[in-house]
Write a protein that holds these residues in place. Sequence first.
Motif, PDB file in Angstrom:
ATOM      1  N   ALA A 159      24.910 -12.360 -44.852  1.00 37.01           N
ATOM      2  CA  ALA A 159      25.411 -11.695 -44.739  1.00 37.01           C
ATOM      3  C   ALA A 159      25.161 -10.232 -43.670  1.00 37.01           C
ATOM      4  N   VAL A 160      24.453 -11.551 -42.229  1.00 38.20           N
ATOM      5  CA  VAL A 160      23.634 -10.821 -41.409  1.00 38.20           C
ATOM      6  C   VAL A 160      24.392  -9.248 -41.150  1.00 38.20           C
ATOM      7  N   ILE A 161      23.189  -8.454 -40.094  1.00 37.51           N
ATOM      8  CA  ILE A 161      23.435  -7.206 -40.032  1.00 37.51           C
ATOM      9  C   ILE A 161      23.941  -7.269 -38.365  1.00 37.51           C
ATOM     10  N   ASP A 162      24.466  -5.649 -37.853  1.00 40.65           N
ATOM     11  CA  ASP A 162      23.897  -5.363 -36.755  1.00 40.65           C
ATOM     12  C   ASP A 162      23.120  -4.462 -36.835  1.00 40.65           C
ATOM     13  N   PRO A 163      21.854  -4.092 -36.340  1.00 42.09           N
ATOM     14  CA  PRO A 163      20.835  -3.492 -35.767  1.00 42.09           C
ATOM     15  C   PRO A 163      21.123  -2.184 -35.883  1.00 42.09           C
ATOM     16  N   ALA A 164      22.523  -2.024 -35.097  1.00 37.23           N
ATOM     17  CA  ALA A 164      23.438  -0.849 -34.562  1.00 37.23           C
ATOM     18  C   ALA A 164      23.609  -0.219 -36.090  1.00 37.23           C
ATOM     19  N   ASP A 165      24.234  -1.092 -36.832  1.00 34.34           N
ATOM     20  CA  ASP A 165      24.080   0.004 -38.493  1.00 34.34           C
ATOM     21  C   ASP A 165      23.130   0.088 -39.108  1.00 34.34           C
ATOM     22  N   ILE A 166      22.355  -0.475 -39.450  1.00 37.99           N
ATOM     23  CA  ILE A 166      20.370   0.061 -39.829  1.00 37.99           C
ATOM     24  C   ILE A 166      20.602   1.327 -39.734  1.00 37.99           C
ATOM     25  N   GLY A 167      20.527   0.891 -37.972  1.00 39.90           N
ATOM     26  CA  GLY A 167      20.109   2.429 -37.276  1.00 39.90           C
ATOM     27  C   GLY A 167      21.013   3.676 -37.704  1.00 39.90           C
ATOM     28  N   ALA A 168      22.208   3.202 -37.792  1.00 37.83           N
ATOM     29  CA  ALA A 168      23.474   4.203 -38.007  1.00 37.83           C
ATOM     30  C   ALA A 168      22.911   4.928 -40.188  1.00 37.83           C
ATOM     31  N   VAL A 169      22.642   3.412 -40.879  1.00 38.51           N
ATOM     32  CA  VAL A 169      22.676   4.608 -42.289  1.00 38.51           C
ATOM     33  C   VAL A 169      21.429   5.429 -42.738  1.00 38.51           C
ATOM     34  N   VAL A 170      19.840   4.743 -41.059  1.00 40.36           N
ATOM     35  CA  VAL A 170      18.709   5.203 -41.728  1.00 40.36           C
ATOM     36  C   VAL A 170      18.993   6.757 -41.061  1.00 40.36           C
ATOM     37  N   ALA A 171      20.130   6.922 -39.949  1.00 41.02           N
ATOM     38  CA  ALA A 171      20.226   8.273 -39.572  1.00 41.02           C
ATOM     39  C   ALA A 171      20.942   9.178 -40.286  1.00 41.02           C
ATOM     40  N   ALA A 172      21.706   8.083 -41.061  1.00 39.01           N
ATOM     41  CA  ALA A 172      22.575   9.605 -42.048  1.00 39.01           C
ATOM     42  C   ALA A 172      22.001   9.458 -43.523  1.00 39.01           C
ATOM     43  N   ALA A 173      21.233   8.566 -43.203  1.00 42.45           N
ATOM     44  CA  ALA A 173      19.831   8.937 -44.963  1.00 42.45           C
ATOM     45  C   ALA A 173      19.291  10.770 -44.519  1.00 42.45           C
ATOM     46  N   LEU A 174      18.554  10.697 -42.589  1.00 45.28           N
ATOM     47  CA  LEU A 174      18.343  11.336 -42.428  1.00 45.28           C
ATOM     48  C   LEU A 174      18.483  12.373 -42.376  1.00 45.28           C
ATOM     49  N   LEU A 175      19.490  12.835 -41.996  1.00 44.24           N
ATOM     50  CA  LEU A 175      20.616  14.184 -41.773  1.00 44.24           C
ATOM     51  C   LEU A 175      21.336  14.339 -43.344  1.00 44.24           C
ATOM     52  N   GLN A 176      21.141  13.695 -44.299  1.00 45.76           N
ATOM     53  CA  GLN A 176      22.329  13.776 -45.270  1.00 45.76           C
ATOM     54  C   GLN A 176      21.034  14.138 -46.521  1.00 45.76           C
ATOM     55  N   ASP A 177      20.844  14.958 -47.538  1.00 46.07           N
ATOM     56  CA  ASP A 177      19.780  15.212 -48.980  1.00 46.07           C
ATOM     57  C   ASP A 177      20.339  13.904 -49.688  1.00 46.07           C
ATOM     58  N   GLY A 178      21.641  13.982 -49.936  1.00 46.49           N
ATOM     59  CA  GLY A 178      21.770  13.146 -50.798  1.00 46.49           C
ATOM     60  C   GLY A 178      21.365  11.635 -50.819  1.00 46.49           C
ATOM     61  N   HIS A 179      20.728  11.019 -49.943  1.00 46.93           N
ATOM     62  CA  HIS A 179      19.565  10.193 -50.129  1.00 46.93           C
ATOM     63  C   HIS A 179      18.653   9.723 -50.368  1.00 46.93           C
ATOM     64  N   ARG A 180      18.293  10.744 -50.997  1.00 38.18           N
ATOM     65  CA  ARG A 180      16.890  10.635 -51.065  1.00 38.18           C
ATOM     66  C   ARG A 180      16.392  10.361 -52.785  1.00 38.18           C
ATOM     67  N   GLY A 181      15.470   9.417 -52.400  1.00 40.15           N
ATOM     68  CA  GLY A 181      14.957   8.640 -53.870  1.00 40.15           C
ATOM     69  C   GLY A 181      15.262   7.696 -53.684  1.00 40.15           C
ATOM     70  N   ARG A 182      16.601   6.954 -52.646  1.00 38.57           N
ATOM     71  CA  ARG A 182      17.660   6.068 -52.748  1.00 38.57           C
ATOM     72  C   ARG A 182      17.130   4.748 -51.983  1.00 38.57           C
ATOM     73  N   VAL A 183      16.912   3.663 -53.171  1.00 37.00           N
ATOM     74  CA  VAL A 183      17.074   2.265 -52.150  1.00 37.00           C
ATOM     75  C   VAL A 183      18.530   2.030 -51.651  1.00 37.00           C
ATOM     76  N   LEU A 184      18.676   1.516 -50.524  1.00 33.75           N
ATOM     77  CA  LEU A 184      19.832   1.368 -50.370  1.00 33.75           C
ATOM     78  C   LEU A 184      19.973  -0.306 -48.955  1.00 33.75           C
ATOM     79  N   ARG A 185      20.729  -0.696 -50.503  1.00 34.40           N
ATOM     80  CA  ARG A 185      20.438  -2.231 -49.893  1.00 34.40           C
ATOM     81  C   ARG A 185      22.244  -2.876 -48.536  1.00 34.40           C
ATOM     82  N   VAL A 186      21.464  -2.595 -47.538  1.00 34.48           N
ATOM     83  CA  VAL A 186      22.690  -3.132 -46.393  1.00 34.48           C
ATOM     84  C   VAL A 186      22.234  -4.236 -45.719  1.00 34.48           C
ATOM     85  N   THR A 187      24.416  -4.592 -45.646  1.00 34.50           N
ATOM     86  CA  THR A 187      24.680  -6.200 -45.280  1.00 34.50           C
ATOM     87  C   THR A 187      25.680  -6.035 -43.736  1.00 34.50           C
ATOM     88  N   GLY A 188      25.676  -7.455 -43.442  1.00 29.64           N
ATOM     89  CA  GLY A 188      27.036  -7.538 -42.421  1.00 29.64           C
ATOM     90  C   GLY A 188      28.230  -7.437 -43.883  1.00 29.64           C
TER      91      GLY A 188
END
Length: 276
Positions: A159-188
Motif C-alpha cells: 500500500a505505497v504512500i506518497d512522501p507528501a502524505d507522510i510529510g503532512a502527517v508529521v507536520a500535523a503531529a508536530l502542530l497538534q498535541d493530541g498525537h503525542r505518545g502515539r505510533v502512527l501507521r501510515v499507508t496509501g
Amino acid sequence: MFLVTGGTGNVGREVAAALAGAGEPVRALTRGEAPADAPDGVEYVTGDLNKPETLTAALQGARGLFLLPGYAGMTELLAEAERAGVAHVVLLSGSSAESGDRTNAVSRYMIESEEAVRASGPAWTIVRPSGFMSNTFEWIPQLKAGDVVRAPFAGVPIAVIDPADIGAVVAAALLQDGHRGRVLRVTGPQTLLPADRLRILGGVLGRDLRLDAQPDDEARAEMLQRMPEPYVNAFFDFYVAGSLDESVVTTTVRDVTGRPPRTFEQWAAAHAASFA
C-alpha cells in the motif's frame, strides 16, 4: 521554530514544506547546500546526525524536531535536543519495527531508534509508513532506455504512500498535541503490485510499459553491488521470506490530516516530467 532533519530527502523536504505552508518557521538540516528549488520560508543549515555536536546551533530555539532513524549519535542528539528546549520529537520509523525482530538489520535500527526516542526527555510521536511511491524513481534509467522494466519482488503487494502524505502527517503531529505518545501507521489508499504501478505510470505517460519480473538470485547479486549484505538479507527476509506485510491499507492519513491520501496515479501525474 521546528528543526527538520534530512531536509533534502523524500520525506524531510515534504515535512519542511508542510510546516512552512502552515506559516511556521522551519529550519531544515542538510549535509550539503540548500537545494535550488527549496520550499519558500525554509532556512537550511548544515550538520551531521552521526555527530550530534554539529547540531547544537541548529537546535537552538526549536520546539519540535523531525528525526530520521538509524544514526549512531541518536541518544546524544536527543539529549542535546532536550537541553535546547525541544518539547516534542517526531521520529520517522518503518512498519517492520512492529515485528520486534532484531535479527533483521533494517528492523533493528528502526527498533533501536524508537527505543531511544521513547527513553528521551521530550514527548514523542512515531510515524511508521509503508513503502514509498517515490521508490518508483528507481525505474527511470530503464524507462529512458525502453518500455520494459525489470524489477525484483514482483509478487509483493504494498500500500505505497506518497512522501507528501507522510510529510503532512508529521507536520500535523508536530502542530497538534493530541498525537503525542502515539505510533502512527501510515499507508496509501491502494494495495499495488509493481506491475500495477507500472501500468498506472504508463497510462499517465501515454506509454505501453511492461514489467519483467527479476529472478531472486539476480536481484540479490545486483543489490549486493549497492548495499551491505545485512541490508540485502533484510529485504529478502521482508519480501521473499514474507516477514513483512505492507499490503494493509490504514485510514491514518485521513484521520490525522482530514483528507484522503493521494493515489499512485496522482503521484505519477505530479512527477511525470521526471520520467520523460
